[in-house]
Each structure stands twice: as structure tokens, then as C-alpha cells.
Design an enzyme around this catalytic site. Structure first.
Site, mmCIF file in Angstrom:
data_model
loop_
_atom_site.group_PDB
_atom_site.id
_atom_site.type_symbol
_atom_site.label_atom_id
_atom_site.label_comp_id
_atom_site.label_asym_id
_atom_site.label_seq_id
_atom_site.Cartn_x
_atom_site.Cartn_y
_atom_site.Cartn_z
ATOM 1 N N GLY A 11 -18.088 -25.271 25.724
ATOM 2 C CA GLY A 11 -17.180 -24.153 25.950
ATOM 3 C C GLY A 11 -17.870 -22.815 25.757
ATOM 4 C CG MET A 13 -15.763 -18.757 21.269
ATOM 5 S SD MET A 13 -16.748 -17.356 20.684
ATOM 6 C CE MET A 13 -17.050 -17.867 18.989
ATOM 7 C CB THR A 77 -10.237 -24.312 17.409
ATOM 8 O OG1 THR A 77 -11.520 -24.784 17.817
ATOM 9 C CG2 THR A 77 -9.251 -24.469 18.564
ATOM 10 C CB THR A 78 -6.639 -19.789 17.044
ATOM 11 O OG1 THR A 78 -6.615 -19.808 18.484
ATOM 12 C CG2 THR A 78 -7.700 -18.812 16.584
ATOM 13 C CG HIS A 132 -7.878 -11.971 22.754
ATOM 14 N ND1 HIS A 132 -7.018 -11.415 21.835
ATOM 15 C CD2 HIS A 132 -8.899 -12.499 22.039
ATOM 16 C CE1 HIS A 132 -7.504 -11.601 20.619
ATOM 17 N NE2 HIS A 132 -8.635 -12.254 20.705
ATOM 18 C CE LYS A 136 -6.438 -15.758 21.576
ATOM 19 N NZ LYS A 136 -7.226 -16.862 21.001
#
Length: 246
Positions: A11, A13, A77-78, A132, A136
Site C-alpha cells: 500500500g 503507507m 491503520t485507523t 485528506h 482515504k
């Protein structure tokens, strides 16, 4: 040398984490896992710490699998809830491992959240705007949610009541969402990476705290700090500030 594995390695990130760990003089990248790859002691190839930058739908299951495989876990990760925090806390304590979950690894963002909590008791009003890129998948951001909760907790400790707001009608929801009573607004705009503004107001004055990440590399010093320090914090730690003596 700290042996490190990355889940979500392909990914945006995750690939940046792979590059940062590879360049760190005191770390060795031993495993790169992504969607569809099994998580086990064998696939982790001797890692001591795993970094998870996957997606909200699988991050908790990844953490449980990583703990079962015997590694400490750093999570960027959120999408976490109090219930999912509790499950991971219990698992980490039972396994004798460490987990650090941070809503944001940018040093500026961590400091902005801290500054907002310090300022909150001195202002009548506070609102959070997070901005953002449109790719996202969750809103509001974990950073905005953590910022709002920190503001609300600080106001509560100071004995402050609800913030002034005479709005009686908002059929389109333009006042944003509310997290513990703090309005939060999410913007998804092409050209952005990650930004946050915290607005605090009193009669005749306004304080604006803003943090901007223009590139994902801005998160890497915090990620490396977490990798180096996680073993010293058994159980579950929420937030990078715990490693920054804030």
C-alpha cells in the site's frame, strides 16, 4: 539490529515504511506481507516487531494474528473503536507482547493534538477540520477523532459545559459530526495528503493550530521511533505521545 516485518507492504503507507525500515541503520526488513498473505511465525521470518498499515476492515484481525505469531506490533491503520482497543489490550497482556496504535505518526500532528488539549480549557469554542486526499476510505480521520476526544476530555476536567451553538436546523448536516460534543468536519480533496486545523475561539480572539503532511515520508520518523521503543511498553499503548515524554 531490530528485525521488522511490514503488513500492508504494497500500500501507499506500507511501501513507504518498507523504504524507511530498509534505510534505517539499526533495522533489518525480514518480511513484507500484503492482502492474501498468511500471517504466521514462518511468514514473519524471525521478525521481532511488525508494522501494520493495512486497511480498517482487517487491521484488528492482523494484530491478533501477529500477537499469536509472537511479535510486538506497531499499528498505523485507523478505524479503531473502544471495543476493538479492549480486545487487543486483553490479547497483548495475555500474550506478554506489546502493541502501539497511533492515530498519526507525524511529529507535528502529535504535537498539535497535545497543544489543542492544553489550550482547550481556556476557550469557549473548539472545532476540528481534517483534510485528506480523496482515496482515504474512512472519515473522520483517526487523528481528528483523537484530537476531538482530547479536547473534550480537557474541557471535562476543567468543568466546562457544552460549547455555544444556536443552530436549530441543519437538514444537510453541514455542522459536521460530533465526537464527545466537539464538531468535526472532514474534507476529501484532490491534491491534499493529510492536514488538520483545530480552531479555538473566545470573544474577540481565535487560536488556530494547523499541521500539514505534504508527503508520507513525514510519518516515518514517528514509525521508526515506535519500532525502537515498543518493547519498553508492554500491553497496549495508544498514541505516539507516550514515547515522546509529552
Amino acid at each position: 539490529m531490530i528485525a521488522v516485518a511490514v503488513t500492508g507492504a504494497k500500500g501507499r503507507m506500507g511501501s513507504t515504511v518498507v523504504d524507511a525500515v530498509t534505510a534505517a541503520p539499526d533495522m533489518e526488513l525480514v518480511a513484507e506481507l500484503d492482502a492474501g498473505d498468511a500471517i504466521s511465525a514462518e511468514t514473519l521470518k524471525g521478525a521481532r516487531v511488525a508494522v501494520d498499515f493495512s486497511v480498517p476492515s482487517v487491521t484488528e484481525s492482523n494484530v491478533h494474528a501477529l500477537l499469536d505469531a509472537g511479535v510486538d506490533v506497531v499499528v498505523g491503520t485507523t478505524g479503531w473503536t473502544e471495543e476493538s482497543y479492549a480486545r487487543v489490550r486483553s490479547h497483548a497482556e495475555e500474550s506478554g507482547r506489546s502493541v502501539l496504535i497511533a492515530p498519526n505518526f507525524a511529529i507535528g500532528a502529535v504535537l498539535a493534538m497535545r497543544f489543542a488539549a492544553l489550550a482547550a480549557p481556556y476557550f469557549e469554542s473548539a472545532e476540528v477540520i481534517e483534510m485528506h486526499h480523496p482515496n482515504k476510505v474512512d472519515a473522520p480521520s483517526g487523528t481528528a477523532a483523537a484530537t476531538a476526544r482530547g479536547i473534550a476530555a480537557a474541557r471535562g476536567e476543567a468543568g466546562l459545559g457544552p460549547m455555544p451553538d444556536a443552530t436549530e436546523s441543519d437538514p444537510e448536516g453541514t455542522r459536521g459530526g460530533r465526537i464527545d460534543g466537539v464538531p468535526v468536519h472532514a474534507v476529501r480533496l484532490r491534491g491534499l495528503t493529510a492536514s488538520e486545523e483545530i480552531l479555538l475561539g473566545n470573544p474577540g480572539e481565535q487560536l488556530v493550530i494547523r499541521t500539514d503532511s505534504f508527503d508520507r515520508i513525514s510519518f516515518m520518523p514517528g514509525v521508526l521511533l515506535a519500532i525502537r521503543g515498543i518493547a519498553e511498553r508492554p500491553g497496549l499503548t495508544i498514541g505516539l505521545d507516550a514515547l515522546m515524554d509529552l
